[in-house]
Design an enzyme around this catalytic site. Structure first.
Site, PDB file in Angstrom:
ATOM      1  N   ASP A   1       0.883  -1.155   0.000  1.00 30.06           N
ATOM      2  CA  ASP A   1       0.000   0.000   0.000  1.00 30.06           C
ATOM      3  C   ASP A   1       0.936   1.224   0.000  1.00 30.06           C
ATOM      4  O   ASP A   1       2.112   1.108   0.352  1.00 30.06           O
ATOM      5  CB  ASP A   1      -0.858  -0.041   1.267  1.00 30.06           C
ATOM      6  CG  ASP A   1      -1.560   1.273   1.521  1.00 30.06           C
ATOM      7  OD1 ASP A   1      -2.291   1.722   0.631  1.00 30.06           O
ATOM      8  OD2 ASP A   1      -1.354   1.849   2.609  1.00 30.06           O
TER       9      ASP A   1
ATOM     10  N   ASP B   1      -0.027   5.156   0.786  1.00 25.63           N
ATOM     11  CA  ASP B   1      -0.229   6.198   1.808  1.00 25.63           C
ATOM     12  C   ASP B   1      -0.262   5.619   3.217  1.00 25.63           C
ATOM     13  O   ASP B   1      -1.035   4.703   3.498  1.00 25.63           O
ATOM     14  CB  ASP B   1      -1.531   6.946   1.537  1.00 25.63           C
ATOM     15  CG  ASP B   1      -1.458   7.726   0.241  1.00 25.63           C
ATOM     16  OD1 ASP B   1      -1.023   8.876   0.285  1.00 25.63           O
ATOM     17  OD2 ASP B   1      -1.797   7.161  -0.828  1.00 25.63           O
TER      18      ASP B   1
ATOM     19  N   GLU C   1      13.648  10.905  25.248  1.00 23.41           N
ATOM     20  CA  GLU C   1      14.200  10.714  26.594  1.00 23.41           C
ATOM     21  C   GLU C   1      15.583  10.081  26.586  1.00 23.41           C
ATOM     22  O   GLU C   1      15.703   8.865  26.695  1.00 23.41           O
ATOM     23  CB  GLU C   1      13.259   9.816  27.407  1.00 23.41           C
ATOM     24  CG  GLU C   1      11.820  10.271  27.392  1.00 23.41           C
ATOM     25  CD  GLU C   1      11.118   9.975  28.709  1.00 23.41           C
ATOM     26  OE1 GLU C   1      11.818   9.705  29.704  1.00 23.41           O
ATOM     27  OE2 GLU C   1       9.894  10.034  28.736  1.00 23.41           O
TER      28      GLU C   1
HETATM   29  N1  RBF Z   1       9.102   2.874  28.231  1.00 24.02           N
HETATM   30  C1  RBF Z   1       8.230   1.938  27.811  1.00 24.02           C
HETATM   31  O1  RBF Z   1       7.053   2.022  28.103  1.00 24.02           O
HETATM   32  N2  RBF Z   1       8.635   0.875  27.068  1.00 24.02           N
HETATM   33  C2  RBF Z   1       9.924   0.702  26.709  1.00 24.02           C
HETATM   34  O2  RBF Z   1      10.225  -0.266  26.013  1.00 24.02           O
HETATM   35  C3  RBF Z   1      10.883   1.670  27.141  1.00 24.02           C
HETATM   36  N3  RBF Z   1      12.187   1.561  26.831  1.00 24.02           N
HETATM   37  C4  RBF Z   1      13.090   2.523  27.228  1.00 24.02           C
HETATM   38  C5  RBF Z   1      14.428   2.411  26.867  1.00 24.02           C
HETATM   39  C6  RBF Z   1      15.358   3.384  27.256  1.00 24.02           C
HETATM   40  C7  RBF Z   1      16.767   3.215  26.851  1.00 24.02           C
HETATM   41  C8  RBF Z   1      14.935   4.477  28.035  1.00 24.02           C
HETATM   42  C9  RBF Z   1      15.914   5.520  28.477  1.00 24.02           C
HETATM   43  C10 RBF Z   1      13.610   4.598  28.393  1.00 24.02           C
HETATM   44  C11 RBF Z   1      12.671   3.626  28.000  1.00 24.02           C
HETATM   45  N4  RBF Z   1      11.336   3.701  28.366  1.00 24.02           N
HETATM   46  C12 RBF Z   1      10.411   2.770  27.918  1.00 24.02           C
HETATM   47  C13 RBF Z   1      10.857   5.014  28.779  1.00 24.02           C
HETATM   48  C14 RBF Z   1      10.586   5.171  30.203  1.00 24.02           C
HETATM   49  O3  RBF Z   1       9.245   4.765  30.351  1.00 24.02           O
HETATM   50  C15 RBF Z   1      10.701   6.667  30.492  1.00 24.02           C
HETATM   51  O4  RBF Z   1      12.013   7.072  30.340  1.00 24.02           O
HETATM   52  C16 RBF Z   1      10.203   6.952  31.864  1.00 24.02           C
HETATM   53  O5  RBF Z   1       8.832   6.776  31.862  1.00 24.02           O
HETATM   54  C17 RBF Z   1      10.489   8.381  32.304  1.00 24.02           C
HETATM   55  O6  RBF Z   1       9.647   9.293  31.700  1.00 24.02           O
HETATM   56 MG    MG Z   2      13.076  12.351  32.016  1.00 25.68          MG
END
Ligand code: RBF
Ligand code: MG
Ligand code: ADP
Length: 427
Positions: free
Chosen positions: A13, A15, A357
Protein backbone atom coordinates in the site's frame (compact mmCIF):
# COMPACT_ATOMS: atom_id res chain seq x y z
CA UNK A 1 15.27 -24.49 2.36
CA UNK A 2 12.38 -23.29 0.19
CA UNK A 3 8.85 -24.15 1.16
CA UNK A 4 5.62 -24.00 -0.85
CA UNK A 5 4.27 -21.52 1.68
CA UNK A 6 7.20 -19.12 1.28
CA UNK A 7 6.24 -15.72 -0.03
CA UNK A 8 7.47 -15.05 -3.54
CA UNK A 9 6.43 -11.44 -4.04
CA UNK A 10 5.48 -8.35 -2.07
CA UNK A 11 2.60 -5.90 -2.56
CA UNK A 12 2.66 -2.49 -0.88
CA UNK A 13 0.00 0.00 0.00
CA UNK A 14 1.32 3.57 -0.47
CA UNK A 15 -0.23 6.20 1.81
CA UNK A 16 0.61 5.65 5.46
CA UNK A 17 2.67 2.56 4.59
CA UNK A 18 5.49 3.91 2.40
CA UNK A 19 4.88 7.65 2.53
CA UNK A 20 3.60 9.76 5.38
CA UNK A 21 0.52 11.49 3.93
CA UNK A 22 -1.96 10.65 6.67
CA UNK A 23 -1.31 13.64 8.91
CA UNK A 24 -1.52 16.00 5.93
CA UNK A 25 -4.85 14.52 4.81
CA UNK A 26 -6.31 14.53 8.33
CA UNK A 27 -5.45 18.18 8.74
CA UNK A 28 -7.20 19.10 5.47
CA UNK A 29 -10.27 17.05 6.40
CA UNK A 30 -10.52 18.47 9.91
CA UNK A 31 -10.15 22.08 8.80
CA UNK A 32 -12.68 21.65 5.96
CA UNK A 33 -15.39 20.00 8.06
CA UNK A 34 -14.88 22.36 11.00
CA UNK A 35 -16.01 25.32 8.91
CA UNK A 36 -19.07 23.39 7.66
CA UNK A 37 -20.51 22.04 10.86
CA UNK A 38 -19.73 23.80 14.09
CA UNK A 39 -21.34 21.16 16.32
CA UNK A 40 -18.73 18.46 15.60
CA UNK A 41 -15.52 18.69 17.52
CA UNK A 42 -12.04 18.41 16.04
CA UNK A 43 -11.57 15.22 18.05
CA UNK A 44 -14.66 13.61 16.49
CA UNK A 45 -13.59 14.56 12.97
CA UNK A 46 -10.09 13.24 13.49
CA UNK A 47 -11.44 10.02 14.95
CA UNK A 48 -13.82 9.45 12.02
CA UNK A 49 -11.13 10.39 9.47
CA UNK A 50 -8.85 7.74 10.96
CA UNK A 51 -11.51 5.06 10.54
CA UNK A 52 -12.01 5.97 6.87
CA UNK A 53 -8.35 5.64 5.93
CA UNK A 54 -7.28 3.20 3.27
CA UNK A 55 -10.34 3.55 1.05
CA UNK A 56 -10.57 5.39 -2.26
CA UNK A 57 -11.21 9.11 -1.77
CA UNK A 58 -14.93 9.14 -2.69
CA UNK A 59 -15.72 6.06 -0.62
CA UNK A 60 -13.85 7.52 2.33
CA UNK A 61 -15.83 10.73 1.91
CA UNK A 62 -19.17 8.83 1.87
CA UNK A 63 -18.24 7.03 5.08
CA UNK A 64 -17.07 10.25 6.70
CA UNK A 65 -20.37 12.01 5.87
CA UNK A 66 -22.32 9.09 7.36
CA UNK A 67 -20.26 8.86 10.50
CA UNK A 68 -20.42 12.59 11.21
CA UNK A 69 -24.03 13.08 9.98
CA UNK A 70 -22.95 15.69 7.47
CA UNK A 71 -25.85 15.08 5.01
CA UNK A 72 -27.53 18.35 5.99
CA UNK A 73 -24.46 20.46 5.22
CA UNK A 74 -22.54 18.74 2.39
CA UNK A 75 -22.63 15.88 -0.14
CA UNK A 76 -19.68 13.43 -0.22
CA UNK A 77 -18.50 14.51 -3.69
CA UNK A 78 -18.52 18.17 -2.66
CA UNK A 79 -16.65 17.41 0.57
CA UNK A 80 -14.04 15.62 -1.52
CA UNK A 81 -13.63 18.62 -3.82
CA UNK A 82 -13.31 21.00 -0.88
CA UNK A 83 -10.66 18.83 0.81
CA UNK A 84 -8.95 18.34 -2.54
CA UNK A 85 -8.53 22.10 -2.90
CA UNK A 86 -6.47 22.04 0.27
CA UNK A 87 -4.50 18.99 -0.86
CA UNK A 88 -2.70 20.11 -3.97
CA UNK A 89 0.51 18.35 -2.89
CA UNK A 90 2.55 20.95 -4.81
CA UNK A 91 5.38 22.27 -2.73
CA UNK A 92 4.61 19.90 0.14
CA UNK A 93 7.45 17.69 1.22
CA UNK A 94 5.93 14.25 1.77
CA UNK A 95 8.27 12.26 4.03
CA UNK A 96 8.97 8.53 3.61
CA UNK A 97 7.75 6.27 6.39
CA UNK A 98 10.69 5.22 8.59
CA UNK A 99 12.34 2.11 7.18
CA UNK A 100 10.46 2.22 3.85
CA UNK A 101 13.45 2.89 1.61
CA UNK A 102 15.61 0.34 3.45
CA UNK A 103 12.94 -2.31 2.87
CA UNK A 104 12.39 -1.43 -0.81
CA UNK A 105 16.13 -1.30 -1.53
CA UNK A 106 16.71 -4.66 0.10
CA UNK A 107 13.86 -6.43 -1.72
CA UNK A 108 14.97 -4.92 -5.02
CA UNK A 109 18.54 -6.09 -4.45
CA UNK A 110 17.24 -9.58 -3.67
CA UNK A 111 15.16 -9.46 -6.88
CA UNK A 112 11.85 -10.02 -5.10
CA UNK A 113 9.02 -8.90 -7.44
CA UNK A 114 7.10 -5.94 -6.00
CA UNK A 115 3.81 -4.21 -6.78
CA UNK A 116 2.08 -1.10 -5.52
CA UNK A 117 -1.67 -1.38 -4.78
CA UNK A 118 -2.88 2.09 -3.86
CA UNK A 119 -6.39 3.52 -3.45
CA UNK A 120 -5.04 6.76 -4.88
CA UNK A 121 -5.90 7.52 -8.52
CA UNK A 122 -3.15 7.56 -11.14
CA UNK A 123 -3.42 11.34 -11.47
CA UNK A 124 -3.17 11.89 -7.72
CA UNK A 125 -0.27 9.43 -7.52
CA UNK A 126 1.66 11.42 -10.08
CA UNK A 127 1.06 14.62 -8.13
CA UNK A 128 2.25 13.01 -4.92
CA UNK A 129 5.38 11.68 -6.61
CA UNK A 130 6.21 15.12 -7.99
CA UNK A 131 5.87 16.77 -4.62
CA UNK A 132 9.17 18.41 -3.84
CA UNK A 133 10.87 15.16 -3.23
CA UNK A 134 12.49 12.93 -0.74
CA UNK A 135 13.62 14.18 2.59
CA UNK A 136 16.03 11.26 2.81
CA UNK A 137 19.63 12.32 2.35
CA UNK A 138 20.33 10.10 -0.64
CA UNK A 139 19.51 12.88 -3.07
CA UNK A 140 16.95 10.83 -5.00
CA UNK A 141 13.75 12.41 -6.23
CA UNK A 142 10.47 11.11 -4.82
CA UNK A 143 9.46 9.93 -8.33
CA UNK A 144 12.12 7.25 -7.96
CA UNK A 145 9.93 5.49 -5.45
CA UNK A 146 7.89 4.09 -8.35
CA UNK A 147 11.00 2.64 -9.96
CA UNK A 148 11.08 -0.11 -7.32
CA UNK A 149 7.85 -1.66 -8.58
CA UNK A 150 7.26 -4.23 -11.28
CA UNK A 151 3.56 -3.31 -11.30
CA UNK A 152 1.60 -0.26 -10.18
CA UNK A 153 -2.15 -0.51 -9.52
CA UNK A 154 -4.23 2.57 -8.74
CA UNK A 155 -7.68 3.05 -7.23
CA UNK A 156 -9.22 4.22 -10.52
CA UNK A 157 -8.26 0.99 -12.28
CA UNK A 158 -10.67 -1.18 -10.31
CA UNK A 159 -14.48 -1.32 -10.05
CA UNK A 160 -14.42 -1.69 -6.27
CA UNK A 161 -11.91 -0.17 -3.85
CA UNK A 162 -10.47 -1.56 -0.58
CA UNK A 163 -11.80 -3.31 1.56
CA UNK A 164 -12.78 -5.18 -1.63
CA UNK A 165 -9.94 -7.51 -2.71
CA UNK A 166 -10.05 -6.48 -6.39
CA UNK A 167 -6.95 -4.26 -6.35
CA UNK A 168 -4.86 -7.07 -4.86
CA UNK A 169 -6.14 -9.48 -7.49
CA UNK A 170 -5.10 -6.98 -10.14
CA UNK A 171 -1.64 -6.59 -8.58
CA UNK A 172 -1.19 -10.37 -8.51
CA UNK A 173 -2.27 -10.67 -12.12
CA UNK A 174 0.25 -8.03 -13.16
CA UNK A 175 2.99 -9.77 -11.19
CA UNK A 176 2.06 -13.04 -12.91
CA UNK A 177 0.93 -14.77 -9.70
CA UNK A 178 -1.97 -17.22 -9.95
CA UNK A 179 -5.03 -16.77 -7.69
CA UNK A 180 -4.35 -20.06 -5.93
CA UNK A 181 -0.90 -18.73 -4.98
CA UNK A 182 -2.32 -15.62 -3.26
CA UNK A 183 -1.01 -16.88 0.09
CA UNK A 184 2.51 -16.49 -1.28
CA UNK A 185 2.08 -12.72 -1.73
CA UNK A 186 3.10 -10.67 1.28
CA UNK A 187 1.09 -7.45 1.60
CA UNK A 188 2.13 -4.43 3.68
CA UNK A 189 -0.79 -2.32 4.88
CA UNK A 190 -1.34 0.41 7.47
CA UNK A 191 -5.17 0.51 7.68
CA UNK A 192 -7.86 -2.00 8.73
CA UNK A 193 -9.63 -1.49 5.36
CA UNK A 194 -6.41 -2.39 3.56
CA UNK A 195 -5.81 -5.44 5.75
CA UNK A 196 -9.40 -6.65 5.10
CA UNK A 197 -8.86 -6.28 1.34
CA UNK A 198 -5.57 -8.20 1.40
CA UNK A 199 -7.01 -11.01 3.53
CA UNK A 200 -10.13 -11.22 1.33
CA UNK A 201 -7.76 -11.68 -1.62
CA UNK A 202 -6.16 -14.59 0.24
CA UNK A 203 -2.79 -12.85 0.69
CA UNK A 204 -0.52 -12.98 3.69
CA UNK A 205 -0.77 -9.56 5.34
CA UNK A 206 1.49 -7.61 7.64
CA UNK A 207 0.05 -4.51 9.29
CA UNK A 208 2.07 -1.53 10.39
CA UNK A 209 -0.74 0.48 12.00
CA UNK A 210 -1.11 4.17 11.30
CA UNK A 211 -4.08 4.36 13.67
CA UNK A 212 -3.66 5.11 17.33
CA UNK A 213 -2.84 2.31 19.75
CA UNK A 214 -6.40 2.27 21.18
CA UNK A 215 -7.60 1.04 17.81
CA UNK A 216 -5.11 -1.81 17.38
CA UNK A 217 -7.95 -4.31 17.84
CA UNK A 218 -9.06 -3.39 14.33
CA UNK A 219 -5.97 -5.13 12.94
CA UNK A 220 -6.95 -8.52 14.36
CA UNK A 221 -7.21 -10.23 10.97
CA UNK A 222 -3.65 -9.32 9.91
CA UNK A 223 -1.15 -12.19 10.01
CA UNK A 224 1.30 -10.04 11.98
CA UNK A 225 1.33 -6.52 13.39
CA UNK A 226 4.58 -4.55 13.64
CA UNK A 227 5.30 -1.18 15.22
CA UNK A 228 7.22 0.01 12.19
CA UNK A 229 8.83 -1.18 8.97
CA UNK A 230 12.14 -1.34 10.88
CA UNK A 231 10.90 -4.38 12.82
CA UNK A 232 9.91 -6.67 9.95
CA UNK A 233 11.53 -10.09 10.00
CA UNK A 234 11.29 -11.04 6.33
CA UNK A 235 12.57 -14.58 6.94
CA UNK A 236 9.40 -15.29 8.97
CA UNK A 237 7.61 -15.17 5.62
CA UNK A 238 10.17 -17.17 3.67
CA UNK A 239 11.77 -14.09 2.15
CA UNK A 240 15.50 -13.25 2.34
CA UNK A 241 16.69 -12.10 5.75
CA UNK A 242 17.94 -8.54 6.29
CA UNK A 243 21.73 -8.41 6.50
CA UNK A 244 22.22 -5.07 8.21
CA UNK A 245 21.42 -5.92 11.85
CA UNK A 246 24.59 -6.29 13.92
CA UNK A 247 24.73 -8.64 16.87
CA UNK A 248 26.22 -7.70 20.21
CA UNK A 249 27.69 -11.01 21.25
CA UNK A 250 28.09 -10.19 24.93
CA UNK A 251 24.44 -9.36 25.53
CA UNK A 252 22.18 -12.38 25.53
CA UNK A 253 18.78 -12.19 23.85
CA UNK A 254 15.74 -13.09 25.92
CA UNK A 255 12.40 -13.36 24.15
CA UNK A 256 9.80 -10.92 25.53
CA UNK A 257 6.29 -12.10 26.47
CA UNK A 258 4.01 -11.81 23.49
CA UNK A 259 6.80 -11.81 20.89
CA UNK A 260 5.14 -13.69 18.02
CA UNK A 261 8.09 -13.70 15.65
CA UNK A 262 9.41 -17.06 14.49
CA UNK A 263 12.93 -15.90 13.80
CA UNK A 264 13.42 -14.67 17.36
CA UNK A 265 13.10 -18.26 18.59
CA UNK A 266 16.60 -18.91 17.33
CA UNK A 267 18.14 -15.56 18.20
CA UNK A 268 20.95 -15.70 20.73
CA UNK A 269 22.15 -12.13 21.06
CA UNK A 270 20.84 -8.59 21.24
CA UNK A 271 21.38 -6.50 18.14
CA UNK A 272 21.19 -3.02 16.65
CA UNK A 273 20.74 -1.37 13.30
CA UNK A 274 22.98 1.53 12.29
CA UNK A 275 20.89 4.35 10.80
CA UNK A 276 21.52 5.29 7.16
CA UNK A 277 21.64 8.91 8.22
CA UNK A 278 22.50 9.89 11.79
CA UNK A 279 20.13 12.43 13.25
CA UNK A 280 21.11 15.42 15.37
CA UNK A 281 18.52 16.61 17.91
CA UNK A 282 19.27 19.79 19.82
CA UNK A 283 17.27 21.75 22.37
CA UNK A 284 17.00 22.83 25.99
CA UNK A 285 16.46 20.06 28.56
CA UNK A 286 12.86 20.28 29.73
CA UNK A 287 10.91 18.82 32.66
CA UNK A 288 9.52 15.38 31.76
CA UNK A 289 6.92 13.26 33.49
CA UNK A 290 8.87 13.35 36.76
CA UNK A 291 9.25 9.59 37.07
CA UNK A 292 12.61 8.69 35.42
CA UNK A 293 14.88 9.02 38.47
CA UNK A 294 12.17 8.58 41.07
CA UNK A 295 10.41 5.50 39.81
CA UNK A 296 13.02 3.77 37.66
CA UNK A 297 16.32 5.09 39.00
CA UNK A 298 17.00 6.02 35.40
CA UNK A 299 17.07 9.79 34.79
CA UNK A 300 16.25 10.92 31.27
CA UNK A 301 17.02 14.43 30.04
CA UNK A 302 13.88 15.12 28.01
CA UNK A 303 13.92 17.30 24.90
CA UNK A 304 10.84 19.18 23.68
CA UNK A 305 9.30 17.25 20.74
CA UNK A 306 7.41 20.22 19.28
CA UNK A 307 10.33 22.02 17.58
CA UNK A 308 11.91 18.67 16.67
CA UNK A 309 8.75 17.08 15.22
CA UNK A 310 9.87 17.04 11.58
CA UNK A 311 13.16 15.43 12.51
CA UNK A 312 11.79 12.71 14.79
CA UNK A 313 9.05 11.81 12.31
CA UNK A 314 11.90 10.38 10.21
CA UNK A 315 12.45 7.80 12.95
CA UNK A 316 10.19 4.91 13.90
CA UNK A 317 9.12 5.24 17.53
CA UNK A 318 11.55 3.06 19.47
CA UNK A 319 14.79 2.73 21.41
CA UNK A 320 17.99 4.21 19.96
CA UNK A 321 21.56 4.92 21.03
CA UNK A 322 24.23 7.42 20.15
CA UNK A 323 26.04 10.33 21.78
CA UNK A 324 25.13 13.45 23.71
CA UNK A 325 26.89 16.69 24.62
CA UNK A 326 25.79 19.65 26.70
CA UNK A 327 26.56 22.78 24.74
CA UNK A 328 25.35 25.62 26.95
CA UNK A 329 25.02 26.18 30.68
CA UNK A 330 26.98 25.00 33.66
CA UNK A 331 27.66 21.56 32.21
CA UNK A 332 29.00 22.88 28.93
CA UNK A 333 32.29 21.22 28.01
CA UNK A 334 31.76 18.14 30.14
CA UNK A 335 32.57 16.11 27.04
CA UNK A 336 30.81 13.60 24.86
CA UNK A 337 28.59 11.10 26.64
CA UNK A 338 27.21 7.84 25.37
CA UNK A 339 23.45 7.80 25.50
CA UNK A 340 20.59 5.37 25.08
CA UNK A 341 17.17 6.85 24.51
CA UNK A 342 13.52 6.22 23.99
CA UNK A 343 11.75 8.26 21.32
CA UNK A 344 8.07 7.42 21.46
CA UNK A 345 4.98 6.94 23.59
CA UNK A 346 6.25 4.79 26.49
CA UNK A 347 3.51 2.13 26.30
CA UNK A 348 4.18 1.01 29.87
CA UNK A 349 2.92 4.40 31.05
CA UNK A 350 0.45 4.77 28.19
CA UNK A 351 1.64 8.32 27.41
CA UNK A 352 -0.55 10.22 24.97
CA UNK A 353 2.30 12.50 23.88
CA UNK A 354 5.53 11.46 22.23
CA UNK A 355 8.68 12.15 24.22
CA UNK A 356 12.42 12.17 23.57
CA UNK A 357 14.20 10.71 26.59
CA UNK A 358 17.99 10.31 26.51
CA UNK A 359 19.64 8.59 29.45
CA UNK A 360 23.26 9.73 29.49
CA UNK A 361 25.44 6.81 30.52
CA UNK A 362 27.43 8.55 33.25
CA UNK A 363 26.75 10.08 36.64
CA UNK A 364 26.08 13.78 37.11
CA UNK A 365 26.21 15.42 40.53
CA UNK A 366 23.49 17.93 39.64
CA UNK A 367 20.68 18.13 37.17
CA UNK A 368 20.99 20.25 34.02
CA UNK A 369 17.50 21.49 33.18
CA UNK A 370 17.36 24.37 30.64
CA UNK A 371 20.93 23.70 29.46
CA UNK A 372 21.27 22.91 25.75
CA UNK A 373 21.58 19.24 24.98
CA UNK A 374 22.61 17.95 21.59
CA UNK A 375 22.04 14.29 20.82
CA UNK A 376 23.41 12.38 17.84
CA UNK A 377 21.12 9.40 17.16
CA UNK A 378 23.19 6.67 15.46
CA UNK A 379 21.46 3.30 15.82
CA UNK A 380 18.09 1.65 16.35
CA UNK A 381 17.81 -1.09 18.97
CA UNK A 382 14.16 -2.13 19.18
CA UNK A 383 10.51 -1.11 19.23
CA UNK A 384 9.03 0.22 22.48
CA UNK A 385 7.22 -2.46 24.41
CA UNK A 386 4.94 -2.89 27.34
CA UNK A 387 5.98 -4.85 30.42
CA UNK A 388 4.10 -6.65 33.16
CA UNK A 389 6.17 -5.12 35.95
CA UNK A 390 8.26 -2.01 36.45
CA UNK A 391 11.23 -4.26 37.32
CA UNK A 392 11.05 -5.80 33.85
CA UNK A 393 11.02 -2.35 32.27
CA UNK A 394 14.08 -1.33 34.30
CA UNK A 395 15.90 -4.54 33.44
CA UNK A 396 15.20 -4.02 29.75
CA UNK A 397 16.41 -0.39 29.78
CA UNK A 398 19.63 -1.48 31.52
CA UNK A 399 20.10 -4.08 28.83
CA UNK A 400 19.64 -1.41 26.14
CA UNK A 401 22.48 0.46 27.85
CA UNK A 402 24.70 -2.65 27.64
CA UNK A 403 23.95 -2.96 23.94
CA UNK A 404 25.02 0.66 23.48
CA UNK A 405 28.20 0.25 25.57
CA UNK A 406 29.25 -2.93 23.81
CA UNK A 407 28.54 -1.65 20.32
CA UNK A 408 30.59 1.48 21.00
CA UNK A 409 33.39 -0.31 22.92
CA UNK A 410 33.84 -2.68 20.00
CA UNK A 411 33.58 0.11 17.44
CA UNK A 412 30.69 -1.61 15.69
CA UNK A 413 29.04 1.60 14.50
CA UNK A 414 30.49 2.74 11.20
CA UNK A 415 30.28 6.22 9.74
CA UNK A 416 31.16 8.26 12.82
CA UNK A 417 34.07 9.87 10.93
CA UNK A 418 31.78 12.02 8.86
CA UNK A 419 30.44 13.55 12.11
CA UNK A 420 33.92 14.57 13.30
CA UNK A 421 32.82 18.21 13.45
CA UNK A 422 30.05 17.30 15.91
CA UNK A 423 32.51 15.52 18.19
CA UNK A 424 35.12 18.28 17.97
CA UNK A 425 32.91 21.37 18.38
CA UNK A 426 32.58 23.00 21.71
CA UNK A 427 33.42 20.12 24.02
N1 RBF B 1 9.10 2.87 28.23
C1 RBF B 1 8.23 1.94 27.81
O1 RBF B 1 7.05 2.02 28.10
N2 RBF B 1 8.63 0.87 27.07
C2 RBF B 1 9.92 0.70 26.71
O2 RBF B 1 10.23 -0.27 26.01
C3 RBF B 1 10.88 1.67 27.14
N3 RBF B 1 12.19 1.56 26.83
C4 RBF B 1 13.09 2.52 27.23
C5 RBF B 1 14.43 2.41 26.87
C6 RBF B 1 15.36 3.38 27.26
C7 RBF B 1 16.77 3.21 26.85
C8 RBF B 1 14.93 4.48 28.03
C9 RBF B 1 15.91 5.52 28.48
C10 RBF B 1 13.61 4.60 28.39
C11 RBF B 1 12.67 3.63 28.00
N4 RBF B 1 11.34 3.70 28.37
C12 RBF B 1 10.41 2.77 27.92
C13 RBF B 1 10.86 5.01 28.78
C14 RBF B 1 10.59 5.17 30.20
O3 RBF B 1 9.24 4.76 30.35
C15 RBF B 1 10.70 6.67 30.49
O4 RBF B 1 12.01 7.07 30.34
C16 RBF B 1 10.20 6.95 31.86
O5 RBF B 1 8.83 6.78 31.86
C17 RBF B 1 10.49 8.38 32.30
O6 RBF B 1 9.65 9.29 31.70
MG1 MG C 1 13.08 12.35 32.02
P1 ADP D 1 12.05 14.46 34.21
O1 ADP D 1 10.82 13.66 34.27
O2 ADP D 1 11.85 15.90 34.54
O3 ADP D 1 12.80 14.29 32.92
P2 ADP D 1 13.93 12.63 35.42
O4 ADP D 1 13.65 11.92 36.69
O5 ADP D 1 13.86 11.85 34.15
O6 ADP D 1 12.96 13.87 35.36
O7 ADP D 1 15.35 13.28 35.59
C1 ADP D 1 15.95 13.90 34.50
C2 ADP D 1 16.90 14.99 34.87
O8 ADP D 1 17.97 14.49 35.65
C3 ADP D 1 17.52 15.52 33.61
O9 ADP D 1 16.76 16.57 33.06
C4 ADP D 1 18.89 15.97 34.06
O10 ADP D 1 18.83 17.32 34.43
C5 ADP D 1 19.19 15.12 35.29
N1 ADP D 1 20.17 14.04 35.07
C6 ADP D 1 21.12 13.70 35.97
N2 ADP D 1 21.86 12.67 35.52
C7 ADP D 1 21.38 12.34 34.31
C8 ADP D 1 21.75 11.35 33.35
N3 ADP D 1 22.77 10.50 33.55
N4 ADP D 1 21.04 11.29 32.18
C9 ADP D 1 20.02 12.13 31.97
N5 ADP D 1 19.62 13.08 32.83
C10 ADP D 1 20.29 13.21 34.01
Amino acid sequence: MRDDNDCCCVIFDLDGTLINTEAIVDEAVVSTIKTMKKSVSEREIFDAAEDCRGQRPLEASVELCEKLFLHDVVKPAELLTKCGEKLQWDGIDIPDMPGAVRLLEFLKRKKVPMALATSTSRKELEKKMKSTGRTSDDGKHRGDLLSYFDAICCGDEVAKGKPDPEIFHLAMERLGVKREDAGRCLVFEDTPHGVSAAKAAGCCCVAVPSLRREKFDMYKCADRVYHSLMDIELEDFGLPKFEDWKEVKTVEFVKEDGDASLSSQTRKYERFLKLDAFLELTGPVIRGFGRGSKMLGIPTANLDVVPLKQQIDKLAPGIYFGFAKISSGKHKSTGIHRTVMSIGYNPFFNDKRKSIEPWLLREFEEDFYDETLSVLVCAYVRAECNFTTVENLIERIRKDARVCEEALDLDLVEGLDSWKHWFDDDV
